[in-house]
Design a protein around this motif. Structure first.
Motif, mmCIF file in Angstrom:
data_model
loop_
_atom_site.group_PDB
_atom_site.id
_atom_site.type_symbol
_atom_site.label_atom_id
_atom_site.label_comp_id
_atom_site.label_asym_id
_atom_site.label_seq_id
_atom_site.Cartn_x
_atom_site.Cartn_y
_atom_site.Cartn_z
ATOM 1 N N ALA A 1 1.062 -1.125 -0.299
ATOM 2 C CA ALA A 1 -0.489 0.337 -0.250
ATOM 3 C C ALA A 1 0.666 1.752 -0.238
ATOM 4 C CB ALA A 1 -0.463 -0.279 1.114
ATOM 5 N N VAL A 2 0.461 2.104 -1.097
ATOM 6 C CA VAL A 2 0.896 3.742 -0.715
ATOM 7 C C VAL A 2 0.807 4.783 -0.961
ATOM 8 C CG1 VAL A 2 2.669 2.784 -2.235
ATOM 9 C CG2 VAL A 2 1.275 3.668 -3.207
ATOM 10 N N ARG A 3 0.506 5.868 -0.730
ATOM 11 C CA ARG A 3 0.006 6.711 0.017
ATOM 12 C C ARG A 3 0.753 8.219 -0.763
ATOM 13 N NH1 ARG A 3 -4.395 8.201 1.115
ATOM 14 N NH2 ARG A 3 -5.371 10.628 1.488
ATOM 15 N N VAL A 4 -0.314 8.594 -1.819
ATOM 16 C CA VAL A 4 0.364 10.113 -2.295
ATOM 17 C C VAL A 4 1.329 11.293 -1.891
ATOM 18 C CG1 VAL A 4 -1.756 11.219 -2.936
ATOM 19 C CG2 VAL A 4 0.295 11.734 -4.687
ATOM 20 N N VAL A 5 2.447 11.775 -2.400
ATOM 21 C CA VAL A 5 3.445 12.443 -1.669
ATOM 22 C C VAL A 5 3.339 13.367 -2.650
ATOM 23 C CG1 VAL A 5 3.565 11.431 0.404
ATOM 24 C CG2 VAL A 5 5.634 11.428 -1.555
ATOM 25 N N PHE A 6 3.906 14.797 -2.304
ATOM 26 C CA PHE A 6 4.057 16.210 -3.562
ATOM 27 C C PHE A 6 5.548 16.475 -3.131
ATOM 28 C CE2 PHE A 6 -0.138 15.692 -2.986
ATOM 29 C CZ PHE A 6 -1.198 15.585 -5.052
ATOM 30 N N THR A 7 6.386 16.647 -4.124
ATOM 31 C CA THR A 7 8.138 16.868 -3.449
ATOM 32 C C THR A 7 7.922 17.796 -4.832
ATOM 33 O OG1 THR A 7 8.240 14.340 -3.441
ATOM 34 C CG2 THR A 7 10.517 16.264 -4.096
ATOM 35 N N PRO A 8 8.292 18.486 -4.299
ATOM 36 C CA PRO A 8 8.817 20.673 -5.466
ATOM 37 C C PRO A 8 9.186 20.386 -6.196
ATOM 38 C CG PRO A 8 8.895 20.674 -2.694
ATOM 39 C CD PRO A 8 8.463 19.364 -2.873
ATOM 40 N N ALA A 9 9.774 20.635 -7.315
ATOM 41 C CA ALA A 9 11.013 20.393 -7.698
ATOM 42 C C ALA A 9 10.894 20.974 -8.724
ATOM 43 C CB ALA A 9 10.285 19.458 -9.169
ATOM 44 N N ALA A 10 10.669 22.493 -8.465
ATOM 45 C CA ALA A 10 11.143 23.743 -9.472
ATOM 46 C C ALA A 10 9.957 25.227 -8.830
ATOM 47 C CB ALA A 10 10.677 23.841 -10.200
ATOM 48 N N ASP A 11 9.840 26.350 -8.650
ATOM 49 C CA ASP A 11 9.031 26.911 -8.093
ATOM 50 C C ASP A 11 7.868 27.060 -8.723
ATOM 51 O OD1 ASP A 11 7.942 29.747 -7.093
ATOM 52 O OD2 ASP A 11 8.302 30.842 -8.450
ATOM 53 N N GLY A 12 7.169 26.704 -8.214
ATOM 54 C CA GLY A 12 5.840 26.563 -8.811
ATOM 55 C C GLY A 12 5.080 24.784 -9.038
ATOM 56 N N ILE A 13 5.928 23.985 -8.630
ATOM 57 C CA ILE A 13 5.795 22.744 -9.750
ATOM 58 C C ILE A 13 5.881 21.744 -8.455
ATOM 59 C CG2 ILE A 13 7.196 21.377 -11.379
ATOM 60 C CD1 ILE A 13 7.190 23.205 -13.205
ATOM 61 N N ALA A 14 5.338 21.409 -8.071
ATOM 62 C CA ALA A 14 5.638 19.567 -7.052
ATOM 63 C C ALA A 14 4.936 17.968 -7.581
ATOM 64 C CB ALA A 14 4.378 20.457 -5.912
ATOM 65 N N VAL A 15 5.623 17.013 -7.740
ATOM 66 C CA VAL A 15 5.748 16.279 -9.089
ATOM 67 C C VAL A 15 4.998 15.182 -7.838
ATOM 68 C CG1 VAL A 15 6.770 14.205 -9.257
ATOM 69 C CG2 VAL A 15 7.586 16.716 -10.000
ATOM 70 N N PRO A 16 4.121 14.292 -7.918
ATOM 71 C CA PRO A 16 3.220 13.177 -7.155
ATOM 72 C C PRO A 16 4.671 12.352 -6.890
ATOM 73 C CG PRO A 16 2.790 13.465 -9.377
ATOM 74 C CD PRO A 16 3.244 14.726 -9.155
ATOM 75 N N ARG A 17 4.538 11.480 -5.580
ATOM 76 C CA ARG A 17 5.484 10.554 -5.157
ATOM 77 C C ARG A 17 5.036 10.365 -4.653
ATOM 78 N NH1 ARG A 17 11.251 12.964 -6.615
ATOM 79 N NH2 ARG A 17 11.131 12.780 -8.360
#
Length: 148
Positions: A122-138
């Motif tokens: 089982a996993v849960r989504v988290v959001f990692t900042p990648a650049a100003d104004g962009i977050a990547v789902p992981r």
């Protein structure tokens, strides 16, 4: 930043091309919410993003939040950088996650070098900042739990 070959330099982030068609997805990520496109006519969750519903051919849709839960259905550990931007992150995992709402998404489990992954985790989504104004789902493992 690019190398002489025109590709990204090692360590440079690989950023998405954001446009009107996918902006609601990326805006959701930045807000900490996994949003996908839902057909207004038949309710089918459109992923990948599409102008036309693959089930009923409707051109109308809206964006809706998903649960953020998932289950690993496949995974691999990369030990070679097929893209120079990932060279300093080796080794890293890539997972295929089944959402309870239906779609499957590719991504990474954090930490990227996690190797204690298994089909059915089982996993849960988290959001990692990648650049100003962009977050990547992981994804992060949900310890002590079963699939969604």
């Amino acid at each position: 930043m690019t190398e002489a070959s025109g590709g990204p330099a090692p360590g440079s982030p690989v950023l998405p091309a954001i446009h009107d068609g996918n902006r609601p997805f990326w805006d959701g990520c930045l807000a900490g919410e996994l949003r996908l496109q839902v057909c207004d006519a038949c309710g089918h969750i459109r992923y990948p993003i599409s102008e036309i519903c693959p089930r009923c051919l409707s051109s109308t849709s809206h964006w809706a939040p998903m649960s953020g839960a998932g289950e690993i259905v496949s995974w691999i550990r990369f030990r070679h950088a097929y893209n120079p931007a990932w060279a300093d992150r080796l080794p890293y995992n890539v997972v295929l996650v089944q959402l309870p709402e239906g779609p499957r998404l590719f991504g990474n489990v954090e930490p990227l070098d996690a190797d204690d992954l298994a089909v059915g985790d089982a996993v849960r989504v988290v959001f990692t900042p990648a650049a100003d104004g962009i977050a990547v789902p992981r994804w992060r493992l949900v310890r002590g739990g079963s699939g969604p």
